[in-house]
Write a protein that holds these residues in place. Sequence first.
Motif, mmCIF file in Angstrom:
data_model
loop_
_atom_site.group_PDB
_atom_site.id
_atom_site.type_symbol
_atom_site.label_atom_id
_atom_site.label_comp_id
_atom_site.label_asym_id
_atom_site.label_seq_id
_atom_site.Cartn_x
_atom_site.Cartn_y
_atom_site.Cartn_z
ATOM 1 N N ASP A 60 23.475 5.360 -6.477
ATOM 2 C CA ASP A 60 23.802 6.757 -6.761
ATOM 3 C C ASP A 60 24.282 7.468 -5.498
ATOM 4 O OD1 ASP A 60 23.183 6.552 -9.448
ATOM 5 O OD2 ASP A 60 21.138 7.288 -9.209
ATOM 6 N N LEU A 61 23.632 7.176 -4.368
ATOM 7 C CA LEU A 61 24.048 7.801 -3.111
ATOM 8 C C LEU A 61 25.451 7.344 -2.728
ATOM 9 C CD1 LEU A 61 23.222 9.660 -0.767
ATOM 10 C CD2 LEU A 61 22.290 7.638 0.387
ATOM 11 N N ALA A 62 25.743 6.064 -2.955
ATOM 12 C CA ALA A 62 27.084 5.559 -2.659
ATOM 13 C C ALA A 62 28.134 6.279 -3.495
ATOM 14 C CB ALA A 62 27.137 4.051 -2.921
ATOM 15 N N ALA A 63 27.836 6.489 -4.774
ATOM 16 C CA ALA A 63 28.773 7.213 -5.634
ATOM 17 C C ALA A 63 28.914 8.667 -5.188
ATOM 18 C CB ALA A 63 28.307 7.137 -7.087
ATOM 19 N N LEU A 64 27.851 9.225 -4.642
ATOM 20 C CA LEU A 64 27.877 10.628 -4.210
ATOM 21 C C LEU A 64 28.728 10.811 -2.960
ATOM 22 C CD1 LEU A 64 26.630 13.433 -4.862
ATOM 23 C CD2 LEU A 64 24.738 12.840 -3.337
ATOM 24 N N VAL A 65 28.616 9.903 -1.985
ATOM 25 C CA VAL A 65 29.329 10.089 -0.713
ATOM 26 C C VAL A 65 30.673 9.375 -0.685
ATOM 27 C CG1 VAL A 65 27.125 10.350 0.487
ATOM 28 C CG2 VAL A 65 28.264 8.119 0.499
ATOM 29 N N GLY A 66 30.865 8.349 -1.528
ATOM 30 C CA GLY A 66 32.123 7.620 -1.566
ATOM 31 C C GLY A 66 32.227 6.573 -0.475
ATOM 32 N N PRO A 67 33.221 5.666 -0.594
ATOM 33 C CA PRO A 67 33.407 4.619 0.410
ATOM 34 C C PRO A 67 33.646 5.203 1.804
ATOM 35 C CG PRO A 67 34.716 4.175 -1.550
ATOM 36 C CD PRO A 67 34.175 5.565 -1.701
ATOM 37 N N ALA A 80 20.389 -0.574 3.589
ATOM 38 C CA ALA A 80 20.421 -1.227 2.286
ATOM 39 C C ALA A 80 21.739 -1.974 2.144
ATOM 40 C CB ALA A 80 20.273 -0.177 1.190
ATOM 41 N N ALA A 81 21.841 -2.827 1.141
ATOM 42 C CA ALA A 81 23.073 -3.570 0.900
ATOM 43 C C ALA A 81 24.232 -2.597 0.705
ATOM 44 C CB ALA A 81 22.908 -4.449 -0.342
ATOM 45 N N GLY A 82 25.332 -2.863 1.407
ATOM 46 C CA GLY A 82 26.498 -1.998 1.307
ATOM 47 C C GLY A 82 26.460 -0.799 2.229
ATOM 48 N N GLY A 233 30.488 -0.413 1.480
ATOM 49 C CA GLY A 233 30.964 -1.160 0.324
ATOM 50 C C GLY A 233 31.926 -0.372 -0.508
ATOM 51 N N ALA A 234 32.333 -0.975 -1.603
ATOM 52 C CA ALA A 234 33.216 -0.290 -2.550
ATOM 53 C C ALA A 234 32.445 0.805 -3.252
ATOM 54 C CB ALA A 234 33.763 -1.282 -3.550
ATOM 55 N N ALA A 235 33.151 1.721 -3.860
ATOM 56 C CA ALA A 235 32.498 2.787 -4.601
ATOM 57 C C ALA A 235 31.600 2.198 -5.671
ATOM 58 C CB ALA A 235 33.544 3.704 -5.242
ATOM 59 N N ALA A 236 30.374 2.665 -5.721
ATOM 60 C CA ALA A 236 29.405 2.129 -6.660
ATOM 61 C C ALA A 236 29.357 2.990 -7.917
ATOM 62 C CB ALA A 236 28.020 2.074 -6.024
#
Length: 241
Positions: A60-67, A80-82, A233-236
Amino acid sequence: MSVTTPETSSSHLLDNPAWAALTGPHAHFAERLGRAARYQQDVAPFHALLDEDDPRAWADLAALVGPGGTASVRGVTEAAAGWEVVRTGHGVQLVDTSLRAEPDREAVRLGPDDVPEILDLVARTEPGPYLPRTVELGTYLGIRRHGRLIALAGERLHPPGWTEISAVCTDPDHRGRGLATRLVRAVAAGIKERGEHPFLHAAATNTNAIRLYESIGFTLRRRTAFSLVRHTGAAAPRAAV
């Protein structure tokens, strides 16, 4: 009013204060995706995870901040991974157990019109991050001499029932006169009038500030880490709530 100690039942909120604030009293400042949240980017630089050990929260954090995006999170020292850790600092959290809170006749309420002066003082004293809309998070008080802002303290994180005292700073030419202590007491007076309890954070290396806070009635509650992490990582996809 009775004094709340670090052992009281509500203290668990302080284990993850940014999350408790962003999903509680500060929800109107929040950008949230599932198990991750952050303050609006001109308000405060903090992010929060419901559980830093939950991969869904990191997704969720990855989707919030973006690649390539970064996040400032507490309690994390390994990526964490990514993700990669850009830098880590160690801090302490202190809570009021015997602080004498009292208004200060010289302290003035600061608002949006005072932000340029606040940012100038913060830049010269480096008490921690302060952004153009941080002043909206709560009451900020200052002391002026000859019209110039020379000392500052105010309210930042706001978990239910608690308010963090932050941005405590004094112009180098006016230190050693008790201005910071006076402003901490004055900010705390407003917090306690609302039936809430003051707490604060300091860098673990800032031993002078820690000694000062302990001498006026704060007690060390816990030590923690604060890290800036970058999504590599890529956008999650957003995880299900």
